[in-house]
Scaffold this motif. Sequence first.
Motif, PDB file in Angstrom:
ATOM      1  N   LYS A 128      19.027  29.449  24.344  1.00  0.00           N
ATOM      2  CA  LYS A 128      20.006  28.765  25.197  1.00  0.00           C
ATOM      3  C   LYS A 128      20.391  29.585  26.417  1.00  0.00           C
ATOM      4  O   LYS A 128      21.138  29.126  27.270  1.00  0.00           O
ATOM      5  N   PHE A 129      19.925  30.819  26.478  1.00  0.00           N
ATOM      6  CA  PHE A 129      20.359  31.708  27.567  1.00  0.00           C
ATOM      7  C   PHE A 129      19.273  31.886  28.613  1.00  0.00           C
ATOM      8  O   PHE A 129      18.084  31.792  28.316  1.00  0.00           O
ATOM      9  N   GLN A 130      19.725  32.132  29.858  1.00  0.00           N
ATOM     10  CA  GLN A 130      18.779  32.408  30.945  1.00  0.00           C
ATOM     11  C   GLN A 130      18.117  33.769  30.683  1.00  0.00           C
ATOM     12  O   GLN A 130      18.748  34.646  30.080  1.00  0.00           O
ATOM     13  N   PRO A 131      16.873  33.956  31.201  1.00  0.00           N
ATOM     14  CA  PRO A 131      16.244  35.266  31.024  1.00  0.00           C
ATOM     15  C   PRO A 131      17.153  36.379  31.598  1.00  0.00           C
ATOM     16  O   PRO A 131      17.729  36.205  32.671  1.00  0.00           O
ATOM     17  N   GLY A 132      17.325  37.439  30.878  1.00  0.00           N
ATOM     18  CA  GLY A 132      18.119  38.576  31.382  1.00  0.00           C
ATOM     19  C   GLY A 132      19.600  38.478  31.082  1.00  0.00           C
ATOM     20  O   GLY A 132      20.324  39.470  31.214  1.00  0.00           O
ATOM     21  N   GLN A 133      20.073  37.264  30.655  1.00  0.00           N
ATOM     22  CA  GLN A 133      21.531  37.118  30.439  1.00  0.00           C
ATOM     23  C   GLN A 133      22.018  37.980  29.272  1.00  0.00           C
ATOM     24  O   GLN A 133      23.069  38.615  29.364  1.00  0.00           O
ATOM     25  N   ILE A 134      21.249  38.000  28.191  1.00  0.00           N
ATOM     26  CA  ILE A 134      21.672  38.789  27.023  1.00  0.00           C
ATOM     27  C   ILE A 134      21.666  40.274  27.390  1.00  0.00           C
ATOM     28  O   ILE A 134      22.622  41.005  27.136  1.00  0.00           O
ATOM     29  N   ARG A 135      20.610  40.687  28.073  1.00  0.00           N
ATOM     30  CA  ARG A 135      20.510  42.092  28.504  1.00  0.00           C
ATOM     31  C   ARG A 135      21.742  42.472  29.341  1.00  0.00           C
ATOM     32  O   ARG A 135      22.420  43.462  29.083  1.00  0.00           O
ATOM     33  N   ASP A 136      22.054  41.636  30.353  1.00  0.00           N
ATOM     34  CA  ASP A 136      23.164  41.970  31.248  1.00  0.00           C
ATOM     35  C   ASP A 136      24.495  41.954  30.511  1.00  0.00           C
ATOM     36  O   ASP A 136      25.365  42.795  30.769  1.00  0.00           O
ATOM     37  N   SER A 138      19.817  38.798  17.507  1.00  0.00           N
ATOM     38  CA  SER A 138      19.236  38.939  18.860  1.00  0.00           C
ATOM     39  C   SER A 138      19.801  40.174  19.540  1.00  0.00           C
ATOM     40  O   SER A 138      19.084  40.911  20.233  1.00  0.00           O
ATOM     41  N   ILE A 139      21.111  40.402  19.335  1.00  0.00           N
ATOM     42  CA  ILE A 139      21.742  41.581  19.945  1.00  0.00           C
ATOM     43  C   ILE A 139      21.115  42.841  19.366  1.00  0.00           C
ATOM     44  O   ILE A 139      20.707  43.752  20.076  1.00  0.00           O
ATOM     45  N   ARG A 140      21.007  42.855  18.029  1.00  0.00           N
ATOM     46  CA  ARG A 140      20.424  44.030  17.361  1.00  0.00           C
ATOM     47  C   ARG A 140      19.001  44.298  17.844  1.00  0.00           C
ATOM     48  O   ARG A 140      18.644  45.426  18.159  1.00  0.00           O
ATOM     49  N   SER A 141      18.193  43.251  17.907  1.00  0.00           N
ATOM     50  CA  SER A 141      16.788  43.518  18.244  1.00  0.00           C
ATOM     51  C   SER A 141      16.681  43.975  19.697  1.00  0.00           C
ATOM     52  O   SER A 141      15.899  44.865  20.003  1.00  0.00           O
ATOM     53  N   TYR A 142      17.525  43.446  20.596  1.00  0.00           N
ATOM     54  CA  TYR A 142      17.480  43.921  21.983  1.00  0.00           C
ATOM     55  C   TYR A 142      17.880  45.401  22.055  1.00  0.00           C
ATOM     56  O   TYR A 142      17.243  46.205  22.732  1.00  0.00           O
ATOM     57  N   LEU A 143      18.945  45.739  21.305  1.00  0.00           N
ATOM     58  CA  LEU A 143      19.417  47.138  21.317  1.00  0.00           C
ATOM     59  C   LEU A 143      18.343  48.069  20.757  1.00  0.00           C
ATOM     60  O   LEU A 143      18.051  49.117  21.325  1.00  0.00           O
TER      61      LEU A 143
END
Length: 403
Positions: free
Chosen positions: A6-14, A49-54
């Motif tokens: 549901k999020f734009q690319p890069g939104q979770i990262r930012d 998703s947060i965990r895997s990005y971190l």
Amino acid sequence: MGTVGKFQPGQIRDGIAECLSRHGMDGASIGEIEAHMETAFGEAVASSSIRSYLQLNTPGKFERLGRGRYRIADAGLVMTDPAPDGEVELKGKPVYRHGKTRLFRADSLEWLREQPEHSVHGVVTDPPYGLVEYTPTELAKLRAGRGGTWRIPPSFDGHQRAPLPRFTTLSSAELDQLERFFRQFGEILMPVLVPGAHVMVAANPLVSHLVSYALDAAGFERRGEVVRLVTTMRGGDRPKNAHEEFPDVSVMPRSNWEPWLLFRKPVEGTVAENLRKWKTGGLRRISDERPFGDVIASSPTNVKERTIANHPSLKPQAFMRQVVRAILPLGEGIVLDPFAGSGSTLAAAEAVGYQSVGVELDPTYAELASKSIPKLAALPDRVGLVHVDPVGAEASDAVPVEG
Ligand SMILES: C[S@@+](CC[C@H](N)C(=O)[O-])C[C@H]1O[C@@H](n2cnc3c(N)ncnc32)[C@H](O)[C@@H]1O
């Protein structure tokens, strides 16, 4: 629960980066990041998703502080000084400066690949040896005080010993890997050095032959070994679980010395010509009467220094200042430590008035270095830069022995 979809690319990262920047040095838990994301986006992001990005971006962008707690890498570093005039330009942005010292946080092999040819005049370094002991997993075990490669040597006198990595557990495949690592390191380092630059590498008697062979294969000339006379808690133990059965046996000798391998990039022409052109090719003498010697009396790093810089492999200033001073024959140029740890080489360079550059991969150690370099560099020179000559004739290291 929301999903990444549901999020734009890069939104979770930012979102994660913004949340962690707000929390600064103390970092944030996964729960706090989730709450931040929900407020920022009006919608929950799955904690997986947060965990895997971190996890994917640690240690590059983020540093794991403990179970489920992260912060931005380098959050604790303080840039104290501006660049001085006439500083040799290097690629990348230092995370820390102090006097003539620069510290970069990077993988040193990647960092070296980027650097201009002929930009470094000497190397003094204490690299990782177990290959695994400085990985994030092993460092987490060390910091948690349990398991892994790090072990506390037995205490016979009531004093708590500092943890040491278990080198003897390296398999032959790991030893091959170690040799390949040093060969690659040597090949990448070579072009960055000026001709005649000396490279001094701390080793231990179990692996020094591999490092020596690898650096020789990478094109360096072997110029001898500096013996640091120091009694450590390595070796000397009776057979495991059979102390009483074999009271008169020790499995390995108690270690009373540490080899520091000395190499040189081949000189251009004669040493005198190389000295004129590149300022390198020889070693700085202690005085008119005394050349630099290859046996240096030392002690384990004392409590005062270990309190300033709590790194498991901290080397003492009394020793470091002697070898760092020797590495630039005319006192001109840049000294590099590609495995800087808490910065004992850089602090020694600062103390003897040399320009230096360090590279450290681990954010916690880089931060530690930023705090300890000025303090270690400011310690009084109690050694008087005296060497032992001949072996055992004189104990020059005035720093008190602290196990
Ligand atoms: C043996 S310690 C050096 C400690 C140093 N002698 C001191 O006095 O603090 C080696 C250091 O190299 C770092 N390191 C390991 N691999 C690295 C790499 N590829 N690039 C940069 N640093 C690395 C480790 O995190 C560790 O701090």
